[in-house]
Scaffold this motif. Structure first.
Motif, PDB file in Angstrom:
ATOM      1  N   GLU A   1     -10.960 -52.966 -83.577  1.00 39.31           N
ATOM      2  CA  GLU A   1     -11.290 -53.207 -82.171  1.00 39.31           C
ATOM      3  C   GLU A   1     -12.559 -52.442 -81.781  1.00 39.31           C
ATOM      4  OE1 GLU A   1      -7.852 -52.185 -79.864  1.00 39.31           O
ATOM      5  OE2 GLU A   1      -6.547 -53.641 -80.877  1.00 39.31           O
ATOM      6  N   PRO A   2     -13.701 -52.773 -82.364  1.00 41.22           N
ATOM      7  CA  PRO A   2     -14.942 -52.039 -82.077  1.00 41.22           C
ATOM      8  C   PRO A   2     -15.408 -52.180 -80.631  1.00 41.22           C
ATOM      9  CG  PRO A   2     -15.407 -54.029 -83.338  1.00 41.22           C
ATOM     10  CD  PRO A   2     -13.922 -53.875 -83.322  1.00 41.22           C
ATOM     11  N   GLU A   3     -14.806 -53.105 -79.888  1.00 39.20           N
ATOM     12  CA  GLU A   3     -15.188 -53.260 -78.483  1.00 39.20           C
ATOM     13  C   GLU A   3     -14.855 -52.014 -77.669  1.00 39.20           C
ATOM     14  OE1 GLU A   3     -11.175 -55.386 -79.090  1.00 39.20           O
ATOM     15  OE2 GLU A   3     -13.115 -55.232 -80.126  1.00 39.20           O
ATOM     16  N   ARG A   4     -13.909 -51.216 -78.162  1.00 41.09           N
ATOM     17  CA  ARG A   4     -13.608 -49.963 -77.468  1.00 41.09           C
ATOM     18  C   ARG A   4     -14.858 -49.070 -77.420  1.00 41.09           C
ATOM     19  NH1 ARG A   4      -8.038 -48.445 -77.006  1.00 41.09           N
ATOM     20  NH2 ARG A   4      -6.638 -50.041 -77.865  1.00 41.09           N
ATOM     21  N   VAL A   5     -15.595 -49.039 -78.507  1.00 36.33           N
ATOM     22  CA  VAL A   5     -16.809 -48.228 -78.573  1.00 36.33           C
ATOM     23  C   VAL A   5     -17.857 -48.776 -77.620  1.00 36.33           C
ATOM     24  CG1 VAL A   5     -18.635 -47.371 -80.090  1.00 36.33           C
ATOM     25  CG2 VAL A   5     -16.305 -47.636 -80.970  1.00 36.33           C
ATOM     26  N   LYS A   6     -18.014 -50.071 -77.621  1.00 35.39           N
ATOM     27  CA  LYS A   6     -19.009 -50.702 -76.746  1.00 35.39           C
ATOM     28  C   LYS A   6     -18.704 -50.428 -75.279  1.00 35.39           C
ATOM     29  CE  LYS A   6     -21.235 -55.179 -75.839  1.00 35.39           C
ATOM     30  NZ  LYS A   6     -21.273 -56.621 -76.197  1.00 35.39           N
ATOM     31  N   THR A   7     -17.433 -50.534 -74.895  1.00 33.45           N
ATOM     32  CA  THR A   7     -17.034 -50.268 -73.513  1.00 33.45           C
ATOM     33  C   THR A   7     -17.271 -48.811 -73.145  1.00 33.45           C
ATOM     34  OG1 THR A   7     -15.356 -52.004 -73.617  1.00 33.45           O
ATOM     35  CG2 THR A   7     -15.117 -50.369 -71.866  1.00 33.45           C
ATOM     36  N   LEU A   8     -16.926 -47.915 -74.059  1.00 27.91           N
ATOM     37  CA  LEU A   8     -17.148 -46.486 -73.821  1.00 27.91           C
ATOM     38  C   LEU A   8     -18.613 -46.208 -73.559  1.00 27.91           C
ATOM     39  CD1 LEU A   8     -16.258 -43.492 -73.875  1.00 27.91           C
ATOM     40  CD2 LEU A   8     -16.634 -43.553 -76.356  1.00 27.91           C
ATOM     41  N   GLN A   9     -19.484 -46.752 -74.368  1.00 27.53           N
ATOM     42  CA  GLN A   9     -20.916 -46.511 -74.213  1.00 27.53           C
ATOM     43  C   GLN A   9     -21.441 -47.093 -72.898  1.00 27.53           C
ATOM     44  OE1 GLN A   9     -22.387 -48.209 -77.867  1.00 27.53           O
ATOM     45  NE2 GLN A   9     -21.731 -46.448 -79.122  1.00 27.53           N
ATOM     46  N   LYS A  10     -20.903 -48.239 -72.519  1.00 25.38           N
ATOM     47  CA  LYS A  10     -21.320 -48.877 -71.264  1.00 25.38           C
ATOM     48  C   LYS A  10     -20.904 -48.033 -70.064  1.00 25.38           C
ATOM     49  CE  LYS A  10     -20.842 -53.191 -68.644  1.00 25.38           C
ATOM     50  NZ  LYS A  10     -20.209 -54.550 -68.625  1.00 25.38           N
ATOM     51  N   ARG A  11     -19.666 -47.562 -70.046  1.00 29.16           N
ATOM     52  CA  ARG A  11     -19.166 -46.756 -68.926  1.00 29.16           C
ATOM     53  C   ARG A  11     -19.914 -45.416 -68.856  1.00 29.16           C
ATOM     54  NH1 ARG A  11     -17.463 -51.003 -67.943  1.00 29.16           N
ATOM     55  NH2 ARG A  11     -15.290 -51.697 -67.747  1.00 29.16           N
ATOM     56  N   SER A  12     -20.220 -44.844 -70.011  1.00 27.54           N
ATOM     57  CA  SER A  12     -20.933 -43.569 -70.038  1.00 27.54           C
ATOM     58  C   SER A  12     -22.319 -43.715 -69.416  1.00 27.54           C
ATOM     59  CB  SER A  12     -21.052 -43.061 -71.476  1.00 27.54           C
ATOM     60  OG  SER A  12     -19.775 -42.867 -72.052  1.00 27.54           O
ATOM     61  N   GLN A  13     -23.022 -44.772 -69.764  1.00 31.03           N
ATOM     62  CA  GLN A  13     -24.353 -44.996 -69.204  1.00 31.03           C
ATOM     63  C   GLN A  13     -24.271 -45.241 -67.700  1.00 31.03           C
ATOM     64  OE1 GLN A  13     -26.345 -43.632 -71.731  1.00 31.03           O
ATOM     65  NE2 GLN A  13     -27.756 -45.014 -70.674  1.00 31.03           N
ATOM     66  N   GLN A  14     -23.236 -45.955 -67.272  1.00 29.24           N
ATOM     67  CA  GLN A  14     -23.064 -46.214 -65.846  1.00 29.24           C
ATOM     68  C   GLN A  14     -22.914 -44.895 -65.082  1.00 29.24           C
ATOM     69  OE1 GLN A  14     -19.470 -48.359 -64.902  1.00 29.24           O
ATOM     70  NE2 GLN A  14     -19.776 -48.211 -62.674  1.00 29.24           N
ATOM     71  N   PHE A  15     -22.045 -44.037 -65.558  1.00 21.07           N
ATOM     72  CA  PHE A  15     -21.814 -42.762 -64.864  1.00 21.07           C
ATOM     73  C   PHE A  15     -23.088 -41.922 -64.859  1.00 21.07           C
ATOM     74  CE2 PHE A  15     -20.523 -38.504 -64.051  1.00 21.07           C
ATOM     75  CZ  PHE A  15     -19.341 -38.568 -63.323  1.00 21.07           C
ATOM     76  N   LEU A  16     -23.754 -41.820 -66.013  1.00 24.67           N
ATOM     77  CA  LEU A  16     -24.955 -40.993 -66.116  1.00 24.67           C
ATOM     78  C   LEU A  16     -26.035 -41.468 -65.144  1.00 24.67           C
ATOM     79  CD1 LEU A  16     -26.530 -38.733 -67.592  1.00 24.67           C
ATOM     80  CD2 LEU A  16     -27.242 -40.464 -69.253  1.00 24.67           C
ATOM     81  N   GLN A  17     -26.281 -42.740 -65.103  1.00 26.48           N
ATOM     82  CA  GLN A  17     -27.343 -43.278 -64.244  1.00 26.48           C
ATOM     83  C   GLN A  17     -27.029 -43.080 -62.766  1.00 26.48           C
ATOM     84  OE1 GLN A  17     -27.733 -47.325 -65.595  1.00 26.48           O
ATOM     85  NE2 GLN A  17     -28.582 -46.719 -67.593  1.00 26.48           N
ATOM     86  N   LEU A  18     -25.761 -43.280 -62.382  1.00 28.61           N
ATOM     87  CA  LEU A  18     -25.395 -43.107 -60.978  1.00 28.61           C
ATOM     88  C   LEU A  18     -25.479 -41.635 -60.570  1.00 28.61           C
ATOM     89  CD1 LEU A  18     -22.340 -45.552 -60.723  1.00 28.61           C
ATOM     90  CD2 LEU A  18     -24.638 -45.853 -59.725  1.00 28.61           C
ATOM     91  N   ALA A  19     -25.056 -40.735 -61.450  1.00 26.56           N
ATOM     92  CA  ALA A  19     -25.118 -39.306 -61.134  1.00 26.56           C
ATOM     93  C   ALA A  19     -26.571 -38.849 -61.001  1.00 26.56           C
ATOM     94  CB  ALA A  19     -24.404 -38.512 -62.222  1.00 26.56           C
ATOM     95  N   GLN A  20     -27.432 -39.320 -61.894  1.00 26.21           N
ATOM     96  CA  GLN A  20     -28.839 -38.953 -61.816  1.00 26.21           C
ATOM     97  C   GLN A  20     -29.494 -39.528 -60.565  1.00 26.21           C
ATOM     98  OE1 GLN A  20     -30.244 -40.364 -65.648  1.00 26.21           O
ATOM     99  NE2 GLN A  20     -29.911 -38.370 -66.638  1.00 26.21           N
ATOM    100  N   ALA A  21     -29.080 -40.732 -60.170  1.00 31.02           N
ATOM    101  CA  ALA A  21     -29.635 -41.350 -58.963  1.00 31.02           C
ATOM    102  C   ALA A  21     -29.295 -40.542 -57.720  1.00 31.02           C
ATOM    103  CB  ALA A  21     -29.100 -42.780 -58.820  1.00 31.02           C
TER     104      ALA A  21
END
Length: 552
Positions: free
Chosen positions: A451-471
Motif C-alpha cells: 500500500e505505497p499510497e500511505r507514503v504518498k498521502t503522508l508526504q502530501k499532508r506534510s507539505q500542506q501543513f508546512l506551507q500553511l504554517a509558513q504562510a
C-alpha cells in the motif's frame, strides 16, 4: 601482546639456552618453571627488574594481612628471592637495604596506598609485622577522615546538582498554573486522534507516520505470534531465542532497503549505542553531525574513540576536518541521520557519500525518521536520492515509527551483519525481540510494500501543513520533505503555554524545551500522519493562528 592479555611484567630474565624445564615432547613445564623462579634456581645469565605497579592500587580495605603481603612481595621482588623466604618478624634493615632503597619503598607504598610514610618511622618500627600493624591503623584513620569530608551531593541522589536543576525546571512550569504537559496518559490508540482526560484531541505527538499502529491486520499478526510463540522468546537469539519471524523480518528489511543482510535489536536507542560502541575504539575517529540523536552520542562515548562533531549538514566543513585528521586514525566513520527529528530536515546524502569514498571512511545513516517516509515507496533517504544502497556501510533504523512496533535494526553487508550477530553486546547479551513486536513490524513492512499510497498521502499532508504554517509566519526551522514540522517559539515557558493553549483547543502537541534543545530554541514538534485529514490540518493551523492573535 601484553596489553591484549592485560599482563603486568615484573622482571625480565635472560636464561642459558636449553635450561627451561620441558616435557619429553618439548613443551615448557610451566609449573616447574614457576617453582624454580620463586626458589631462585633458574640459571640466569642476567635479569632486569622493571618498574612495577602492584595490583589493586588504593584498595578499599587495608588489613594487616594485606599490608604484610604487599611488604613481603615488595621485598621478594627487590631481593630476587621467593616470597616464602621473607620473614615478617625480621626488620626492614635486616635485609641490608640502604637509604635509597628505603626511599623507593616509601614511594612505592604511597603509590599503592596513598599514604606517605616517614623514613624515621620506618626505621623505628623494627619488624615488618609491626610496620604492617602501624600502617593498617594509619590507613583506617585516613579513610574515616576522608569519609567525613565527602559532601552529600556525592552520595545522596536527592542532593545531586543535576536533580536540583530538574526540580527547578519543574517548579518553573508550576508557576504557569497549567498542568505539567509531560507524561500525559493516553487513553486510546494514538493515531490521528488520541484521548486524554476523557477528551478526544487531534494528535500531532506520535511517530505513527503510516498509521500502522492500531491497524487491524498488524494487531492480528501480533496476536497470532503470541498464540504461537508466547509473549517473550525468553533468551538471547544466539542461545535459544531465535524464531522464524526474526529471520523473515531481517530478510525482508534487507530486501526493502536494498542491501545484503540485516540484524534486529530489541531497542532503537540501544541499536546505535551498542553498534557504534562495539565497532570503534580509541584508535578510531567518529565524525557526527552536531544535531545527532542522543543514542549516537552515547554510542560514541561507549566506544572510547576520538569524537568530533561537524556543523549541521555542513559537508564542506566535514571535508576540511577529514583533510586534516583522516591520516591520524585507523577507522573513521561519518554518522548522519536521514531526517533530523528536531528540525525535520534532511542531509545531502550524495555529498556525504562522495566524502566517504574520497577519504576512505565508513558511512552510517540513522534512518529512524526517514525509513517508510522518504522516497516514492518509503524506502528511505537512499531511494529519495536514488543512490546505490551499498554506498552506505551501515543503514540504521527503528521499528517504533513507520513500522508500528519496537526495536531497531542495522542493515548492510553480510560481513557486517554476521560480525554483529556473533559479537555485538547489545545483541548477544540481550533477549531477542518479542514475538508480538517482531510480527507487528513484519506485517507493517508488508503492508507498506503493498500500500505505497500511505507514503504518498503522508508526504502530501506534510507539505500542506508546512506551507500553511509558513504562510502564517511561523518559524519552521529548516524542515523540508519530512513529516516533522517544528514551530520554533524560542522561550521555554512561552512554548509550554502555547502547547497548553492548543490542548485547550483540541490539539495535542508536545513542547520541546531545554535541555533537549538550546535555551532560545524551544519548539512544538508537529508529527504528521498519513491518517490526518485536510480538515484536521486546517483545524491545527487555525488554532495556531488564534494563539498568535492573542499573543500566546
Amino acid at each position: 601482546m601484553l596489553r591484549e592479555h592485560d599482563l603486568q611484567v615484573y622482571q625480565v630474565l635472560l636464561l642459558k639456552p636449553g635450561t627451561l624445564p620441558k616435557t619429553s615432547s618439548g613443551k615448557v613445564q610451566r609449573l616447574a618453571c614457576r617453582e624454580a623462579f620463586l626458589a631462585g634456581n633458574l640459571p640466569l645469565v642476567a635479569s632486569e627488574l622493571l618498574d612495577i605497579s602492584f595490583p589493586e592500587a588504593h584498595p578499599k580495605n587495608y588489613s594487616v594481612e594485606s599490608i604484610q603481603s604487599w611488604i613481603c612481595q615488595w621485598l621478594a621482588t627487590k631481593l630476587y628471592i621467593s616470597i616464602q623466604s621473607v620473614d615478617g618478624n625480621e626488620s626492614f634493615e635486616s635485609y641490608g637495604l640502604d637509604s635509597l632503597t628505603a626511599a623507593t619503598f616509601i614511594q612505592d607504598l604511597e603509590t599503592w596506598s596513598g599514604y606517605l610514610l616517614n623514613i624515621s618511622t620506618l626505621q623505628s618500627l623494627g619488624a615488618n609485622a609491626n610496620l604492617a600493624e602501624y600502617l593498617a591503623q594509619e590507613l583506617a584513620h585516613d579513610r574515616s577522615q576522608i569519609s567525613a569530608q565527602i559532601p552529600p551531593e556525592y552520595y545522596q541522589i536527592e542532593c545531586f546538582p543535576e536533580y536540583a536543576q530538574l526540580q527547578q525546571r519543574l517548579t518553573q512550569i508550576q508557576t504557569l498554573e497549567i498542568p505539567n504537559p509531560y507524561f500525559q496518559v493516553q487513553e486510546s490508540l494514538t493515531r490521528d486522534c488520541t484521548q486524554i482526560q476523557g477528551r478526544t484531541l487531534i494528535n500531532y505527538s506520535t511517530y505513527n507516520y503510516l498509521g500502522l499502529s492500531g491497524e487491524p491486520r498488524v494487531s492480528a499478526a501480533a496476536k497470532a505470534a503470541i498464540d504461537c510463540y508466547g509473549t517473550s522468546v525468553c533468551a538471547s537469539r544466539l542461545a535459544s531465542g531465535e524464531r522464524l519471524l526474526h529471520q523473515e523480518l531481517e530478510q525482508e528489511l534487507a530486501e526493502f532497503i536494498g542491501v545484503e543482510d540485516c540484524i534486529v535489536y530489541v531497542s532503537g536507542h540501544a541499536t546505535n549505542v551498542t553498534t557504534i560502541g562495539h565497532l570503534f575504539n580509541s584508535q578510531d575517529l567518529i565524525l557526527y553531525d552536531a544535531l545527532s540523536h542522543n543514542s549516537i552520542l552515547q554510542g560514541c562515548a561507549l566506544s572510547g574513540a576520538k569524537t568530533v562533531p561537524f556543523p549541521h549538514n555542513d559537508w564542506q566543513a566535514l571535508d576540511k576536518i577529514l583533510q586534516d585528521q583522516r591520516q591520524h586514525y585507523r577507522r573513521v566513520v561519518i554518522v548522519i541521520e536521514g531526517v533530523y527529528s528536531m528540525d525535520g530536515d534532511i542531509p545531502d546524502l550524495p555529498r556525504f557519500i562522495e566524502l566517504k569514498q574520497r577519504h576512505k571512511t565508513l558511512l552510517m545513516v540513522d534512518e529512524a525518521h526517514s525509513i517508510g517516509v522518504l522516497g516514492q515507496y518509503g524506502r528511505g533517504i537512499g531511494e529519495f536520492f536514488d543512490v546505490g544502497r551499498n554506498q552506505v556501510d551501515l543503514w540504521m533504523g527503528t521499528l517504533s515509527k513507520a513500522f508500528a512496533s519496537c526495536g531497531g535494526y542495522i542493515a548492510g553487508s553480510k560481513a557486517l551483519i554476521n560480525y554483529l550477530k556473533y559479537t555485538a553486546p547489545g545483541f548477544v547479551y540481550s533477549v531477542g525481540s518479542s514475538p508480538a513486536n517482531t510480527a507487528a513490524a513484519l506485517a507493517s513492512l508488508r503492508l507498506l510494500k503493498s500500500e505505497p499510497e500511505r507514503v504518498k498521502t503522508l508526504q502530501k499532508r506534510s507539505q500542506q501543513f508546512l506551507q500553511l504554517a509558513q504562510a502564517q509566519g511561523w518559524n519552521t526551522a529548516t524542515s523540508q520533505n519530512s513529516p516533522i514540522i517544528p514551530i520554533v517559539v524560542g522561550n521555554s515557558l512561552a512554548c509550554i503555554q502555547l502547547s497548553h493553549h492548543l490542548f485547550q483547543a483540541g490539539i495535542n502537541v508536545q513542547p520541546m524545551i531545554y535541555p533537549a534543545v538550546a535555551n532560545d530554541a524551544a519548539r512544538l514538534r508537529f508529527f504528521i500522519s498519513c491518517l490526518h485529514t485536510e480538515a484536521q490540518i486546517n483545524q491545527a493551523i487555525a488554532a495556531l493562528a488564534n494563539a498568535k492573535s492573542i499573543g500566546c
